[in-house]
Design a protein around this motif. Structure first.
Motif, PDB file in Angstrom:
ATOM      1  N   VAL A   7      20.751  36.588 -28.327  1.00  0.00           N
ATOM      2  CA  VAL A   7      21.084  38.293 -28.989  1.00  0.00           C
ATOM      3  C   VAL A   7      21.576  38.482 -27.564  1.00  0.00           C
ATOM      4  O   VAL A   7      21.054  39.260 -26.953  1.00  0.00           O
ATOM      5  CB  VAL A   7      20.718  38.700 -29.106  1.00  0.00           C
ATOM      6  N   PRO A   8      22.919  38.165 -26.951  1.00  0.00           N
ATOM      7  CA  PRO A   8      23.349  38.793 -25.656  1.00  0.00           C
ATOM      8  C   PRO A   8      23.777  40.264 -26.105  1.00  0.00           C
ATOM      9  O   PRO A   8      24.544  40.401 -26.766  1.00  0.00           O
ATOM     10  CB  PRO A   8      24.352  38.103 -25.310  1.00  0.00           C
ATOM     11  N   VAL A  35      13.585  35.448 -31.643  1.00  0.00           N
ATOM     12  CA  VAL A  35      14.598  36.317 -31.144  1.00  0.00           C
ATOM     13  C   VAL A  35      14.465  36.811 -29.613  1.00  0.00           C
ATOM     14  O   VAL A  35      13.833  37.322 -28.942  1.00  0.00           O
ATOM     15  CB  VAL A  35      14.962  37.893 -31.653  1.00  0.00           C
ATOM     16  N   VAL A  36      15.494  36.202 -28.814  1.00  0.00           N
ATOM     17  CA  VAL A  36      15.995  36.605 -27.622  1.00  0.00           C
ATOM     18  C   VAL A  36      16.553  37.191 -27.277  1.00  0.00           C
ATOM     19  O   VAL A  36      18.010  36.611 -27.260  1.00  0.00           O
ATOM     20  CB  VAL A  36      15.988  35.031 -26.419  1.00  0.00           C
ATOM     21  N   LEU A  37      16.428  38.640 -26.868  1.00  0.00           N
ATOM     22  CA  LEU A  37      17.961  39.376 -25.951  1.00  0.00           C
ATOM     23  C   LEU A  37      18.131  38.951 -24.862  1.00  0.00           C
ATOM     24  O   LEU A  37      17.166  38.155 -23.988  1.00  0.00           O
ATOM     25  CB  LEU A  37      17.105  41.060 -26.156  1.00  0.00           C
ATOM     26  N   LEU A  38      19.648  39.010 -23.997  1.00  0.00           N
ATOM     27  CA  LEU A  38      20.200  38.321 -22.731  1.00  0.00           C
ATOM     28  C   LEU A  38      20.668  39.481 -22.663  1.00  0.00           C
ATOM     29  O   LEU A  38      21.826  40.015 -23.399  1.00  0.00           O
ATOM     30  CB  LEU A  38      20.123  36.985 -23.209  1.00  0.00           C
ATOM     31  N   ALA A  64      17.090  46.355 -16.677  1.00  0.00           N
ATOM     32  CA  ALA A  64      17.920  45.990 -17.324  1.00  0.00           C
ATOM     33  C   ALA A  64      17.000  45.853 -18.491  1.00  0.00           C
ATOM     34  O   ALA A  64      16.703  45.733 -20.059  1.00  0.00           O
ATOM     35  CB  ALA A  64      18.927  45.018 -17.664  1.00  0.00           C
ATOM     36  N   ARG A  65      15.919  44.610 -18.072  1.00  0.00           N
ATOM     37  CA  ARG A  65      15.008  43.928 -18.964  1.00  0.00           C
ATOM     38  C   ARG A  65      14.055  45.454 -19.729  1.00  0.00           C
ATOM     39  O   ARG A  65      13.752  45.947 -20.687  1.00  0.00           O
ATOM     40  CB  ARG A  65      14.377  43.887 -18.325  1.00  0.00           C
ATOM     41  N   TRP A  82       9.765  38.757 -30.752  1.00  0.00           N
ATOM     42  CA  TRP A  82      10.570  38.561 -29.500  1.00  0.00           C
ATOM     43  C   TRP A  82      10.706  38.417 -27.677  1.00  0.00           C
ATOM     44  O   TRP A  82       9.030  38.935 -27.578  1.00  0.00           O
ATOM     45  CB  TRP A  82      11.713  40.594 -30.052  1.00  0.00           C
ATOM     46  N   GLN A  83      11.455  38.468 -27.048  1.00  0.00           N
ATOM     47  CA  GLN A  83      11.575  38.299 -25.600  1.00  0.00           C
ATOM     48  C   GLN A  83      12.462  38.717 -25.309  1.00  0.00           C
ATOM     49  O   GLN A  83      14.239  38.589 -25.785  1.00  0.00           O
ATOM     50  CB  GLN A  83      10.729  37.035 -25.685  1.00  0.00           C
TER      51      GLN A  83
END
Length: 163
Positions: A7-8, A35-38, A64-65, A82-83
């Protein structure tokens, strides 16, 4: 079996978060999901702002992180699978590369309503769809209600043929 969803997130566009995560939650109901948030820090910012030192860019990445972690906790829960990741680079290319890196089954991303610049430059979502080897679910930003254009036949003056 489990799936990985990338998920950008554009941190400058919080209005689209709810609709993006609705789609992510629907997909996560199908099977166990990572789920990987970028967030991608645009590479050109670093070059265009030479007075920002490396430490400033690192602080921006840390902020941002932290914000991605807040979003993940709000949208997916503290116990969610998630990460979060923050990358530096050209946005679309970095998203595609990151999808390969995490072996994503699906990329879920927002697309803003098209504007004139998209015609000339191409939107990030369009570039990701074009170049990704992964399935991409593009979530459209809700638009405001637009009044329909009146039918010209109803508003035109009668002509000699109409009488």
């Amino acid at each position: 079996m489990s799936q990985t969803i990338l998920v950008p997130i554009d941190l400058n566009q919080p209005a689209v978060l709810e609709s993006v995560f609705q789609a992510v939650r629907r997909q996560a109901e199908i099977e166990p999901t990572q789920v990987v948030l970028l967030h991608v820090v645009i590479e050109s910012y670093a070059g265009e702002l030479p007075y920002l030192d490396v430490n400033a860019m690192e602080r921006f990445a840390v902020q941002a992180r932290v914000r991605l972690e807040q979003i993940a906790t709000e949208q997916l829960g503290e116990e969610g699978n998630w990460q979060v990741n923050v990358e530096l680079g050209p946005v679309a290319r970095t998203i595609v590369r990151h999808a390969d890196l995490v072996d994503a089954d699906l990329i879920v991303m927002a697309s803003h309503n098209p504007v004139i610049w998209d015609v000339f430059l191409g939107s990030t979502a369009a570039q990701v769809v074009k170049h990704a080897r992964h399935s991409v679910l593009v979530i459209r930003q809700a638009t405001s209600k637009i009044e329909p254009v009146e039918d010209l036949a109803e508003t035109s003056e009668p002509t000699s043929m109409d009488s």
